[in-house]
Structure formats: C-alpha cells, structure tokens
Design a protein around this motif. Sequence first.
Motif, PDB file in Angstrom:
ATOM      1  N   ALA A   8     -47.683 -44.910 -79.406  1.00  0.00           N
ATOM      2  CA  ALA A   8     -48.131 -45.977 -78.526  1.00  0.00           C
ATOM      3  C   ALA A   8     -48.501 -47.206 -79.161  1.00  0.00           C
ATOM      4  O   ALA A   8     -48.082 -48.252 -78.677  1.00  0.00           O
ATOM      5  CB  ALA A   8     -48.970 -45.515 -77.455  1.00  0.00           C
ATOM      6  N   THR A   9     -49.205 -47.000 -80.182  1.00  0.00           N
ATOM      7  CA  THR A   9     -49.831 -48.346 -80.820  1.00  0.00           C
ATOM      8  C   THR A   9     -48.916 -48.871 -81.489  1.00  0.00           C
ATOM      9  O   THR A   9     -48.890 -50.294 -81.399  1.00  0.00           O
ATOM     10  CB  THR A   9     -51.175 -47.861 -81.738  1.00  0.00           C
ATOM     11  OG1 THR A   9     -52.232 -47.274 -80.857  1.00  0.00           O
ATOM     12  CG2 THR A   9     -51.767 -48.935 -82.198  1.00  0.00           C
ATOM     13  N   TRP A  10     -48.156 -48.400 -82.470  1.00  0.00           N
ATOM     14  CA  TRP A  10     -47.075 -48.881 -83.188  1.00  0.00           C
ATOM     15  C   TRP A  10     -46.024 -49.423 -82.635  1.00  0.00           C
ATOM     16  O   TRP A  10     -44.943 -50.080 -82.961  1.00  0.00           O
ATOM     17  CB  TRP A  10     -46.723 -48.318 -84.351  1.00  0.00           C
ATOM     18  CG  TRP A  10     -45.998 -46.888 -84.467  1.00  0.00           C
ATOM     19  CD1 TRP A  10     -46.749 -45.603 -84.497  1.00  0.00           C
ATOM     20  CD2 TRP A  10     -44.698 -46.670 -84.499  1.00  0.00           C
ATOM     21  NE1 TRP A  10     -45.851 -44.696 -84.532  1.00  0.00           N
ATOM     22  CE2 TRP A  10     -44.550 -45.177 -84.402  1.00  0.00           C
ATOM     23  CE3 TRP A  10     -43.470 -47.354 -83.991  1.00  0.00           C
ATOM     24  CZ2 TRP A  10     -43.506 -44.427 -84.253  1.00  0.00           C
ATOM     25  CZ3 TRP A  10     -42.391 -46.855 -83.999  1.00  0.00           C
ATOM     26  CH2 TRP A  10     -42.466 -45.239 -83.939  1.00  0.00           C
ATOM     27  N   GLY A  11     -45.700 -48.859 -81.344  1.00  0.00           N
ATOM     28  CA  GLY A  11     -44.768 -49.454 -80.114  1.00  0.00           C
ATOM     29  C   GLY A  11     -43.340 -48.617 -80.407  1.00  0.00           C
ATOM     30  O   GLY A  11     -42.100 -49.114 -80.378  1.00  0.00           O
ATOM     31  N   ALA A  12     -43.543 -47.196 -80.627  1.00  0.00           N
ATOM     32  CA  ALA A  12     -42.555 -46.180 -80.454  1.00  0.00           C
ATOM     33  C   ALA A  12     -41.673 -46.210 -79.198  1.00  0.00           C
ATOM     34  O   ALA A  12     -42.096 -46.524 -78.086  1.00  0.00           O
ATOM     35  CB  ALA A  12     -42.607 -44.813 -80.626  1.00  0.00           C
ATOM     36  N   LYS A  13     -40.363 -46.037 -79.160  1.00  0.00           N
ATOM     37  CA  LYS A  13     -39.463 -45.979 -77.980  1.00  0.00           C
ATOM     38  C   LYS A  13     -39.699 -44.659 -77.492  1.00  0.00           C
ATOM     39  O   LYS A  13     -40.090 -43.783 -78.394  1.00  0.00           O
ATOM     40  CB  LYS A  13     -37.885 -46.256 -78.429  1.00  0.00           C
ATOM     41  CG  LYS A  13     -37.673 -47.739 -78.911  1.00  0.00           C
ATOM     42  CD  LYS A  13     -36.130 -47.886 -79.394  1.00  0.00           C
ATOM     43  CE  LYS A  13     -35.686 -49.439 -79.837  1.00  0.00           C
ATOM     44  NZ  LYS A  13     -34.471 -49.446 -79.935  1.00  0.00           N
ATOM     45  N   ALA A  14     -39.221 -44.645 -76.214  1.00  0.00           N
ATOM     46  CA  ALA A  14     -39.208 -43.075 -75.542  1.00  0.00           C
ATOM     47  C   ALA A  14     -38.216 -42.047 -76.387  1.00  0.00           C
ATOM     48  O   ALA A  14     -37.325 -42.613 -76.985  1.00  0.00           O
ATOM     49  CB  ALA A  14     -38.866 -43.186 -74.146  1.00  0.00           C
ATOM     50  N   TRP A  15     -38.517 -40.893 -76.472  1.00  0.00           N
ATOM     51  CA  TRP A  15     -38.049 -40.019 -77.242  1.00  0.00           C
ATOM     52  C   TRP A  15     -36.443 -39.998 -76.772  1.00  0.00           C
ATOM     53  O   TRP A  15     -36.084 -40.012 -75.460  1.00  0.00           O
ATOM     54  CB  TRP A  15     -38.403 -38.634 -77.195  1.00  0.00           C
ATOM     55  CG  TRP A  15     -39.785 -38.370 -77.998  1.00  0.00           C
ATOM     56  CD1 TRP A  15     -41.027 -38.248 -77.354  1.00  0.00           C
ATOM     57  CD2 TRP A  15     -40.054 -38.289 -79.364  1.00  0.00           C
ATOM     58  NE1 TRP A  15     -42.045 -38.071 -78.460  1.00  0.00           N
ATOM     59  CE2 TRP A  15     -41.307 -38.090 -79.660  1.00  0.00           C
ATOM     60  CE3 TRP A  15     -39.187 -38.301 -80.650  1.00  0.00           C
ATOM     61  CZ2 TRP A  15     -41.925 -38.260 -80.924  1.00  0.00           C
ATOM     62  CZ3 TRP A  15     -39.453 -38.578 -81.694  1.00  0.00           C
ATOM     63  CH2 TRP A  15     -41.150 -38.198 -82.057  1.00  0.00           C
ATOM     64  N   GLN A  16     -35.661 -39.722 -77.616  1.00  0.00           N
ATOM     65  CA  GLN A  16     -34.196 -39.956 -77.282  1.00  0.00           C
ATOM     66  C   GLN A  16     -33.694 -38.094 -77.110  1.00  0.00           C
ATOM     67  O   GLN A  16     -32.937 -37.571 -77.899  1.00  0.00           O
ATOM     68  CB  GLN A  16     -33.090 -40.272 -78.179  1.00  0.00           C
ATOM     69  CG  GLN A  16     -33.825 -41.681 -78.634  1.00  0.00           C
ATOM     70  CD  GLN A  16     -33.488 -42.544 -77.262  1.00  0.00           C
ATOM     71  OE1 GLN A  16     -32.552 -42.917 -76.767  1.00  0.00           O
ATOM     72  NE2 GLN A  16     -34.639 -43.529 -77.075  1.00  0.00           N
ATOM     73  N   GLY A  17     -34.525 -37.598 -76.232  1.00  0.00           N
ATOM     74  CA  GLY A  17     -34.568 -36.027 -76.061  1.00  0.00           C
ATOM     75  C   GLY A  17     -35.867 -35.545 -76.940  1.00  0.00           C
ATOM     76  O   GLY A  17     -36.010 -35.679 -78.234  1.00  0.00           O
ATOM     77  N   VAL A  18     -36.812 -34.905 -76.005  1.00  0.00           N
ATOM     78  CA  VAL A  18     -38.106 -34.869 -76.793  1.00  0.00           C
ATOM     79  C   VAL A  18     -37.886 -33.592 -77.603  1.00  0.00           C
ATOM     80  O   VAL A  18     -37.404 -32.329 -77.333  1.00  0.00           O
ATOM     81  CB  VAL A  18     -39.153 -34.297 -75.727  1.00  0.00           C
ATOM     82  CG1 VAL A  18     -40.665 -33.742 -76.422  1.00  0.00           C
ATOM     83  CG2 VAL A  18     -39.418 -35.431 -74.770  1.00  0.00           C
ATOM     84  N   PRO A  19     -38.496 -33.585 -78.943  1.00  0.00           N
ATOM     85  CA  PRO A  19     -38.223 -32.411 -79.864  1.00  0.00           C
ATOM     86  C   PRO A  19     -39.170 -31.305 -79.549  1.00  0.00           C
ATOM     87  O   PRO A  19     -39.960 -31.419 -78.628  1.00  0.00           O
ATOM     88  CB  PRO A  19     -39.098 -33.008 -81.318  1.00  0.00           C
ATOM     89  CG  PRO A  19     -38.829 -34.338 -81.184  1.00  0.00           C
ATOM     90  CD  PRO A  19     -39.162 -34.863 -79.652  1.00  0.00           C
ATOM     91  N   ASP A  20     -38.508 -30.126 -79.895  1.00  0.00           N
ATOM     92  CA  ASP A  20     -39.215 -28.752 -79.634  1.00  0.00           C
ATOM     93  C   ASP A  20     -40.677 -28.697 -80.130  1.00  0.00           C
ATOM     94  O   ASP A  20     -41.157 -29.385 -81.144  1.00  0.00           O
ATOM     95  CB  ASP A  20     -38.520 -27.585 -80.377  1.00  0.00           C
ATOM     96  CG  ASP A  20     -37.211 -27.255 -79.469  1.00  0.00           C
ATOM     97  OD1 ASP A  20     -37.046 -27.708 -78.296  1.00  0.00           O
ATOM     98  OD2 ASP A  20     -36.267 -26.827 -80.215  1.00  0.00           O
ATOM     99  N   SER A  21     -41.435 -28.033 -79.572  1.00  0.00           N
ATOM    100  CA  SER A  21     -42.805 -27.875 -79.918  1.00  0.00           C
ATOM    101  C   SER A  21     -42.868 -26.768 -80.867  1.00  0.00           C
ATOM    102  O   SER A  21     -42.296 -25.479 -80.970  1.00  0.00           O
ATOM    103  CB  SER A  21     -43.788 -27.568 -78.752  1.00  0.00           C
ATOM    104  OG  SER A  21     -43.908 -28.573 -77.800  1.00  0.00           O
ATOM    105  N   VAL A  22     -43.718 -26.963 -81.898  1.00  0.00           N
ATOM    106  CA  VAL A  22     -44.279 -26.010 -82.687  1.00  0.00           C
ATOM    107  C   VAL A  22     -45.639 -25.573 -83.088  1.00  0.00           C
ATOM    108  O   VAL A  22     -46.487 -26.618 -83.176  1.00  0.00           O
ATOM    109  CB  VAL A  22     -43.518 -26.428 -84.218  1.00  0.00           C
ATOM    110  CG1 VAL A  22     -43.904 -25.370 -85.112  1.00  0.00           C
ATOM    111  CG2 VAL A  22     -42.023 -26.869 -84.161  1.00  0.00           C
ATOM    112  N   PRO A  23     -46.136 -24.541 -82.819  1.00  0.00           N
ATOM    113  CA  PRO A  23     -47.362 -24.021 -83.045  1.00  0.00           C
ATOM    114  C   PRO A  23     -48.032 -24.278 -84.220  1.00  0.00           C
ATOM    115  O   PRO A  23     -47.405 -23.996 -85.521  1.00  0.00           O
ATOM    116  CB  PRO A  23     -47.574 -22.657 -82.336  1.00  0.00           C
ATOM    117  CG  PRO A  23     -46.230 -21.989 -82.558  1.00  0.00           C
ATOM    118  CD  PRO A  23     -45.486 -23.170 -82.394  1.00  0.00           C
TER     119      PRO A  23
END
Length: 351
Positions: A8-23
């Motif tokens: 959010a601070t560096w100004g990223a765009k919204a994910w183009q499809g959120v990557p999978d989570s990894v524990p």
Amino acid sequence: MTTIISRATWGAKAWQGVPDSVPLSRRTEFFVHYDGGHPVTRTGYAIMRAIEALHIGQGWSGVGYNFVVDQAGNIYEGRGWNLQGAHCPDHNISGIGVQIAIGGDQEPSAAALAACRALYEEACKKTGRTLAKKGHKDGFATACPGTKLYAWVKAGMPAGDYEPAPIPGGSLPGGGTGSEMARYQSTINGLVYGYGAKGDHVTKVGQALAKAGFGKHYTSGPGPVWTDADTRNYADFQDSLGYTGKAADGVPGEASLKKLLRTLPSKVTAKPAPPFPGVNKFGSGKSNASITLLGQQLVRKGYGKHYTKGPGPKWSDADRRNVRDFQRAHRDLAGDADGIPGPKTWKLLFS
C-alpha cells in the motif's frame, strides 16, 4: 523486527488474481535474485512499480518476488511472507524469493546486503528453522543472481557490522529520525572518519570505543571500515560527553576524538591536489581531460557507482551524480551538493 515497506505504501496495483497462500511451515529455502543484465538506475518506489509492470505484462498476478531490497537498504513487500511467489519454478512454495535491485556488474551496497541478511534472519525466525541460502541459479538454469551476488550467497551471506536502513521515525543517534542517519564523513588531520571511511585509524577508534565501554553495537570487529555500528557506538560516546543533537550524530569531531584517543592522530601530509581547473570545465556539454581526471579519482575514492562505462572526457549525468554522492558524504560539502565540483570539492577529492 525488520521494517518492510508495504504494498500500500509503495503504491501497488490490486492483484490480478490473488496468489495462493503458503503456510510458513512449508518454507525451507531463501532465494536471492538480481534484476538481470543491465544496471538498475531507478530509485525508491519506482523500482517496485517497474518490476510490477514487467511481471503483470508477463501475465503474473503482480510482483513475483516475496520481497525486493534496494541499494539504500529499504525492503519492499511483493508477495510477502504468506503468498506463493513467482520467482523460481518448482521452488515458489518452498522458497522465499528476494531480489536485490541491481543488474549487470553493479556492486551490491553494504546497506542492501545487510538488509537482505536481516530479512533472512527474520525469515528463519518466522519459520522456526534455518533456511537454505540459495541463489536463483541453484534452482533454475539462469545467470541470476549474477556473479557478485552469487559469490556472496555461497560465502554465507556475510553482512559484517552494516545494519539495515534505519526505521522511519525510529530513534537514532542524536535524537534524530530514520532519514537522518549520519552517513557522511569528517576529515581530521588528513584522516577521514565516518560512514565508509577505511584504514587502521578507523580500527583504532573502534578499539578505543570498545575499551571505554561503548562497543555494544559491534557484532564483529571493530575493523578497518567505518560502519553503522561505529556510528552508533561513537554516538553513545558523544552522548556520554553531554553532546546533543547533531553534535551527537556519531561522526567524530576534533574535540570528541581527542577525548576518546587522549591525543589527536599526527597530521597526515597529503600529496598536493592538482590545480583546480575551474568550474567552467564541468557541466552539460563540456568535454576535456579534467573531466576524465575527476572521474578516475571518484572511482578511486569509491564514488563511481553511476558509471556504466568510462569515466571519460565528456561530461555525463553519471559524473554529476557521482560528484553529488561525494559531496553529500562530506560534512563540509553536504549543504551545497549540486554535483558540480568547486575548489573545495576538488581539494577534498584529491586529498
């Protein structure tokens, strides 16, 4: 805890499809990358935005690295700790991928290496295990992360006493904030002190600080290169003398150095600087032997990082930026760091 600049601070765009989570329990490796065959000339948030645009253009969700480290030692969030990366086939779940933002034959800065090492230590702490240190080429047939970073990884990712970039708003020597870490130099009797200074005289200051009880920031050493640990220890010493504000910024002055060493080092007789050729020899459109001489001396002094070739007789923006870096690194010049050498800059550069 390592400070990380958020998406959010560096100004990223919204994910183009959120990557999978990894524990975190599935993370076993720590991969170091670089940016490719060409030097990185962008700075700050522009680095992340350029990587993001490239990776989205490749059809990815966004920045593929878990984190990116710039030459100032700033750490930026990409996929972060808990999202699957896109940095090394077959290792994007097991591996945390970190790009150090250099390319070609660029030298990684001490601050960048320190930040990357701090990130590695944080990753080991979060996962509860010692992660395998790897370069990109250890998991995939590629030249990445380049010869210099790969040698660093194979050597165990040493970072000496260099510390990551200060925490924004955090407490620093002299009561300052993260943007005010004293990374400049002073010259006393011909010897240079402060961030990046080198020599036996630097070791002697460190040894004197440790002997006087002001060595708590050393993790190794003291050694012949002045690091952030020296600055912090010297600031503690200045504070013990009652100094405040900029007088306690961790860079030696004559009075404090004399109190630490009991006597000032003997004056060093330097070879006379070549005559200053005049300000009109430098700047846009100029071409002459004095510019070559200037550039060669900047390189000798360790201020040549903006050159991609040369130096040569034709004035370039690389000359200006290298001169500016030199000026900013010296207390007596920092207030007028315009990148054009004047008589004082010339004298200090050739001293």
